[in-house]
Write a protein that holds these residues in place. Structure first.
Motif, PDB file in Angstrom:
ATOM      1  N   ALA A  30      -0.338   3.084   8.321  1.00  0.00           N
ATOM      2  CA  ALA A  30      -0.366   4.173   7.341  1.00  0.00           C
ATOM      3  C   ALA A  30      -1.468   3.860   6.347  1.00  0.00           C
ATOM      4  O   ALA A  30      -1.374   2.880   5.602  1.00  0.00           O
ATOM      5  N   ASP A  31      -2.529   4.642   6.359  1.00  0.00           N
ATOM      6  CA  ASP A  31      -3.647   4.463   5.434  1.00  0.00           C
ATOM      7  C   ASP A  31      -3.390   5.355   4.225  1.00  0.00           C
ATOM      8  O   ASP A  31      -3.473   6.574   4.320  1.00  0.00           O
ATOM      9  N   LEU A  32      -3.097   4.749   3.085  1.00  0.00           N
ATOM     10  CA  LEU A  32      -2.744   5.483   1.880  1.00  0.00           C
ATOM     11  C   LEU A  32      -3.944   5.733   0.966  1.00  0.00           C
ATOM     12  O   LEU A  32      -3.770   6.187  -0.154  1.00  0.00           O
ATOM     13  N   GLY A  33      -5.142   5.460   1.455  1.00  0.00           N
ATOM     14  CA  GLY A  33      -6.351   5.716   0.677  1.00  0.00           C
ATOM     15  C   GLY A  33      -6.749   4.503  -0.137  1.00  0.00           C
ATOM     16  O   GLY A  33      -6.085   3.498  -0.132  1.00  0.00           O
ATOM     17  N   THR A  34      -7.827   4.628  -0.779  1.00  0.00           N
ATOM     18  CA  THR A  34      -8.835   5.656  -0.897  1.00  0.00           C
ATOM     19  C   THR A  34      -9.765   5.589   0.311  1.00  0.00           C
ATOM     20  O   THR A  34      -9.754   4.604   1.050  1.00  0.00           O
ATOM     21  N   ASN A  35     -10.575   6.623   0.483  1.00  0.00           N
ATOM     22  CA  ASN A  35     -11.396   6.676   1.687  1.00  0.00           C
ATOM     23  C   ASN A  35     -12.865   6.907   1.397  1.00  0.00           C
ATOM     24  O   ASN A  35     -13.573   7.488   2.217  1.00  0.00           O
ATOM     25  N   SER A  36     -13.325   6.443   0.249  1.00  0.00           N
ATOM     26  CA  SER A  36     -14.753   6.548  -0.066  1.00  0.00           C
ATOM     27  C   SER A  36     -15.101   5.523  -1.137  1.00  0.00           C
ATOM     28  O   SER A  36     -14.231   4.856  -1.684  1.00  0.00           O
ATOM     29  N   ALA A  37     -16.375   5.422  -1.427  1.00  0.00           N
ATOM     30  CA  ALA A  37     -16.851   4.514  -2.466  1.00  0.00           C
ATOM     31  C   ALA A  37     -16.800   5.159  -3.849  1.00  0.00           C
ATOM     32  O   ALA A  37     -17.203   4.541  -4.836  1.00  0.00           O
ATOM     33  N   ASP A  38     -16.299   6.381  -3.933  1.00  0.00           N
ATOM     34  CA  ASP A  38     -16.164   7.048  -5.221  1.00  0.00           C
ATOM     35  C   ASP A  38     -15.136   6.288  -6.066  1.00  0.00           C
ATOM     36  O   ASP A  38     -14.049   5.952  -5.588  1.00  0.00           O
ATOM     37  N   SER A  39     -15.483   6.047  -7.304  1.00  0.00           N
ATOM     38  CA  SER A  39     -14.646   5.257  -8.190  1.00  0.00           C
ATOM     39  C   SER A  39     -13.250   5.870  -8.355  1.00  0.00           C
ATOM     40  O   SER A  39     -13.106   7.067  -8.592  1.00  0.00           O
ATOM     41  N   VAL A  40     -12.239   5.015  -8.186  1.00  0.00           N
ATOM     42  CA  VAL A  40     -10.839   5.387  -8.399  1.00  0.00           C
ATOM     43  C   VAL A  40     -10.167   4.259  -9.170  1.00  0.00           C
ATOM     44  O   VAL A  40     -10.727   3.183  -9.342  1.00  0.00           O
ATOM     45  N   ASP A  41      -8.950   4.489  -9.608  1.00  0.00           N
ATOM     46  CA  ASP A  41      -8.206   3.496 -10.366  1.00  0.00           C
ATOM     47  C   ASP A  41      -7.224   2.761  -9.454  1.00  0.00           C
ATOM     48  O   ASP A  41      -6.312   3.380  -8.884  1.00  0.00           O
ATOM     49  N   TYR A  42      -7.413   1.440  -9.322  1.00  0.00           N
ATOM     50  CA  TYR A  42      -6.571   0.646  -8.425  1.00  0.00           C
ATOM     51  C   TYR A  42      -5.077   0.752  -8.719  1.00  0.00           C
ATOM     52  O   TYR A  42      -4.274   0.703  -7.787  1.00  0.00           O
ATOM     53  N   PRO A  43      -4.634   0.916  -9.990  1.00  0.00           N
ATOM     54  CA  PRO A  43      -3.179   1.029 -10.190  1.00  0.00           C
ATOM     55  C   PRO A  43      -2.571   2.200  -9.425  1.00  0.00           C
ATOM     56  O   PRO A  43      -1.449   2.083  -8.904  1.00  0.00           O
ATOM     57  N   ASP A  44      -3.293   3.306  -9.327  1.00  0.00           N
ATOM     58  CA  ASP A  44      -2.763   4.468  -8.610  1.00  0.00           C
ATOM     59  C   ASP A  44      -2.436   4.116  -7.164  1.00  0.00           C
ATOM     60  O   ASP A  44      -1.404   4.533  -6.627  1.00  0.00           O
ATOM     61  N   TYR A  45      -3.290   3.327  -6.532  1.00  0.00           N
ATOM     62  CA  TYR A  45      -3.092   2.967  -5.127  1.00  0.00           C
ATOM     63  C   TYR A  45      -2.083   1.829  -4.969  1.00  0.00           C
ATOM     64  O   TYR A  45      -1.338   1.787  -3.989  1.00  0.00           O
ATOM     65  N   GLY A  46      -2.035   0.933  -5.940  1.00  0.00           N
ATOM     66  CA  GLY A  46      -1.004  -0.106  -5.923  1.00  0.00           C
ATOM     67  C   GLY A  46       0.384   0.485  -6.056  1.00  0.00           C
ATOM     68  O   GLY A  46       1.313   0.105  -5.342  1.00  0.00           O
ATOM     69  N   TYR A  47       0.534   1.462  -6.971  1.00  0.00           N
ATOM     70  CA  TYR A  47       1.827   2.126  -7.143  1.00  0.00           C
ATOM     71  C   TYR A  47       2.204   2.917  -5.891  1.00  0.00           C
ATOM     72  O   TYR A  47       3.355   2.928  -5.463  1.00  0.00           O
ATOM     73  N   LYS A  48       1.225   3.615  -5.314  1.00  0.00           N
ATOM     74  CA  LYS A  48       1.479   4.423  -4.120  1.00  0.00           C
ATOM     75  C   LYS A  48       1.961   3.536  -2.965  1.00  0.00           C
ATOM     76  O   LYS A  48       2.923   3.867  -2.267  1.00  0.00           O
ATOM     77  N   LEU A  49       1.306   2.400  -2.782  1.00  0.00           N
ATOM     78  CA  LEU A  49       1.694   1.464  -1.723  1.00  0.00           C
ATOM     79  C   LEU A  49       3.096   0.911  -1.999  1.00  0.00           C
ATOM     80  O   LEU A  49       3.931   0.838  -1.095  1.00  0.00           O
ATOM     81  N   ALA A  50       3.361   0.542  -3.241  1.00  0.00           N
ATOM     82  CA  ALA A  50       4.667  -0.013  -3.591  1.00  0.00           C
ATOM     83  C   ALA A  50       5.785   0.986  -3.309  1.00  0.00           C
ATOM     84  O   ALA A  50       6.812   0.622  -2.716  1.00  0.00           O
ATOM     85  N   GLU A  51       5.602   2.231  -3.710  1.00  0.00           N
ATOM     86  CA  GLU A  51       6.613   3.260  -3.456  1.00  0.00           C
ATOM     87  C   GLU A  51       6.833   3.448  -1.953  1.00  0.00           C
ATOM     88  O   GLU A  51       7.972   3.588  -1.496  1.00  0.00           O
ATOM     89  N   HIS A  52       5.751   3.459  -1.201  1.00  0.00           N
ATOM     90  CA  HIS A  52       5.811   3.665   0.248  1.00  0.00           C
ATOM     91  C   HIS A  52       6.616   2.544   0.920  1.00  0.00           C
ATOM     92  O   HIS A  52       7.514   2.811   1.729  1.00  0.00           O
ATOM     93  N   VAL A  53       6.307   1.303   0.598  1.00  0.00           N
ATOM     94  CA  VAL A  53       7.005   0.163   1.207  1.00  0.00           C
ATOM     95  C   VAL A  53       8.450   0.102   0.707  1.00  0.00           C
ATOM     96  O   VAL A  53       9.379  -0.100   1.497  1.00  0.00           O
ATOM     97  N   ALA A  54       8.662   0.284  -0.584  1.00  0.00           N
ATOM     98  CA  ALA A  54      10.017   0.230  -1.137  1.00  0.00           C
ATOM     99  C   ALA A  54      10.927   1.294  -0.537  1.00  0.00           C
ATOM    100  O   ALA A  54      12.127   1.070  -0.358  1.00  0.00           O
ATOM    101  N   ALA A  55      10.349   2.442  -0.185  1.00  0.00           N
ATOM    102  CA  ALA A  55      11.127   3.527   0.423  1.00  0.00           C
ATOM    103  C   ALA A  55      11.441   3.263   1.893  1.00  0.00           C
ATOM    104  O   ALA A  55      12.177   4.030   2.515  1.00  0.00           O
ATOM    105  N   GLY A  56      10.888   2.206   2.453  1.00  0.00           N
ATOM    106  CA  GLY A  56      11.140   1.876   3.850  1.00  0.00           C
ATOM    107  C   GLY A  56      10.252   2.608   4.833  1.00  0.00           C
ATOM    108  O   GLY A  56      10.504   2.581   6.036  1.00  0.00           O
TER     109      GLY A  56
END
Length: 147
Positions: A30-56
């Motif tokens: 499961a690729d939860l992003g990001t998918n480019s070199a455009d600047s994004v905020d790492y907390p957004d992706y860390g939280y997204k991954l955590a929710e995904h794994v925690a939800a099983g």
């Protein structure tokens, strides 16, 4: 095994390489992003991954950013996540055997693809040792008591 990956812009290339390699190994990715070199905020992706794994939705997660530090801090804010920042396979293996880590973090600016693969292999293949470690791991999801 079902494995989720998430990264910021600094690590999206490493994430893509690892995702392809894991799929070749027969894992469901499961690729939860990001998918480019455009600047994004790492907390957004860390939280997204955590929710995904925690939800099983995935059994394990791989979090990536430039150093691995920021995204590991973000993932670890979720009480069900035990994310270990690793840079070599010995600590990646210990993250599983001693800490029952369900996520590892890697720093794309600090390690190359072969070392990343070695870390991921150790993380995915090392079993949790259980026994005396169970009590300690259970405490990781609780607020600290007086020591």
């Amino acid at each position: 095994m079902k494995i989720a990956l998430a990264s910021d812009h600094a690590a999206f290339e490493l994430k893509a390489e690892l995702a392809a390699w894991l799929a070749e190994q027969g894992h469901e990715v499961a690729d939860l992003g990001t998918n480019s070199a455009d600047s994004v905020d790492y907390p957004d992706y860390g939280y997204k991954l955590a929710e995904h794994v925690a939800a099983g939705n995935s059994e394990r997660g791989i979090a990536l950013c430039g150093s691995g530090i920021g995204i590991s801090i973000a993932a670890n804010r979720h009480p069900a996540i035990r994310c270990a920042l690793v840079s070599e396979p010995v600590s990646a293996g210990f993250s599983r055997t001693h800490n029952d880590a369900n996520v590892i973090a890697l720093g794309a600016r600090l390690i190359g693809i072969e070392m990343a693969k070695a870390c991921v292999t150790a993380f995915l293949t090392a079993p949790f040792a259980g026994d005396r470690h169970v009590r300690r791991v259970e405490k990781l999801s609780q607020l600290p008591q007086d020591a």
